[in-house]
Design a protein around this motif. Structure first.
Motif, PDB file in Angstrom:
ATOM      1  N   ARG A 171       0.843  -1.178   0.000  1.00 58.80           N
ATOM      2  CA  ARG A 171       0.000   0.000   0.000  1.00 58.80           C
ATOM      3  C   ARG A 171       0.888   1.240   0.000  1.00 58.80           C
ATOM      4  N   CYS A 172       0.489   2.218  -0.788  1.00 56.60           N
ATOM      5  CA  CYS A 172       1.181   3.499  -0.799  1.00 56.60           C
ATOM      6  C   CYS A 172       0.249   4.511  -1.436  1.00 56.60           C
ATOM      7  N   GLU A 173       0.126   5.665  -0.812  1.00 55.37           N
ATOM      8  CA  GLU A 173      -0.767   6.713  -1.298  1.00 55.37           C
ATOM      9  C   GLU A 173      -0.109   8.067  -1.090  1.00 55.37           C
ATOM     10  N   ALA A 174      -0.477   9.016  -1.923  1.00 65.87           N
ATOM     11  CA  ALA A 174       0.006  10.387  -1.770  1.00 65.87           C
ATOM     12  C   ALA A 174      -1.108  11.340  -2.202  1.00 65.87           C
ATOM     13  N   ARG A 175      -1.110  12.524  -1.593  1.00 67.24           N
ATOM     14  CA  ARG A 175      -2.107  13.565  -1.898  1.00 67.24           C
ATOM     15  C   ARG A 175      -1.390  14.902  -2.069  1.00 67.24           C
ATOM     16  N   THR A 176      -2.005  15.756  -2.888  1.00 70.15           N
ATOM     17  CA  THR A 176      -1.505  17.118  -3.022  1.00 70.15           C
ATOM     18  C   THR A 176      -2.621  17.988  -3.579  1.00 70.15           C
ATOM     19  N   SER A 177      -2.469  19.284  -3.457  1.00 69.01           N
ATOM     20  CA  SER A 177      -3.441  20.229  -4.003  1.00 69.01           C
ATOM     21  C   SER A 177      -3.057  20.594  -5.427  1.00 69.01           C
ATOM     22  N   VAL A 178      -4.062  20.875  -6.233  1.00 67.33           N
ATOM     23  CA  VAL A 178      -3.805  21.332  -7.596  1.00 67.33           C
ATOM     24  C   VAL A 178      -4.825  22.405  -7.952  1.00 67.33           C
ATOM     25  N   SER A 179      -4.372  23.425  -8.628  1.00 64.73           N
ATOM     26  CA  SER A 179      -5.225  24.515  -9.060  1.00 64.73           C
ATOM     27  C   SER A 179      -5.235  24.547 -10.582  1.00 64.73           C
ATOM     28  N   VAL A 180      -6.429  24.499 -11.147  1.00 65.23           N
ATOM     29  CA  VAL A 180      -6.576  24.576 -12.605  1.00 65.23           C
ATOM     30  C   VAL A 180      -7.074  25.980 -12.936  1.00 65.23           C
TER      31      VAL A 180
END
Length: 115
Positions: A104-113
């Motif tokens: 298991r491995c997960e990552a999150r980040t914010s993105v602005s379009v």
């Protein structure tokens, strides 16, 4: 087994796409063997500010049903990429998750379009 994930995103207004790059790093002392049941090795999802799913990489796609494996040595990394074509302007949370059967491995980040 210690896997750390990082997720980088870039919205490019000239290409009208968001690039997603998920890097999985083995921070442990032993090699990690990843087993996959199809050709898709990572899932990518974009969520709006309320947590509702806006886009999913695997939605509407078919992947070859082929068993495969990949070994990540200590200190090494594996990179998986996706592209959200024709994105809707707004603020999102990008989520990437490894689709290996035994890891298991997960990552999150914010993105602005931009509009």
């Amino acid at each position: 087994m210690t896997l750390d994930g990082s997720l980088e995103t870039a919205a490019d207004g000239t290409r009208d796409a968001v690039m997603l790059v998920f890097t999985v790093t083995n921070t442990g002392d032993e090699a990690v063997d990843l087993q996959f049941s199809d050709a898709c090795k990572a899932e990518f999802v974009l969520e709006d500010d309320e947590g509702a799913e806006v886009w999913r990489f695997t939605e509407g796609r078919m992947f070859a049903q082929v068993l495969s494996s990949e070994t990540i040595a200590p200190g090494e990394e594996a990179t998986y990429e996706a592209e959200w074509s024709d994105p809707v302007p707004g603020e999102y949370t990008a989520v990437a998750e490894l689709r290996a059967q035994s890891a298991r491995c997960e990552a999150r980040t914010s993105v602005s379009v931009p509009s």
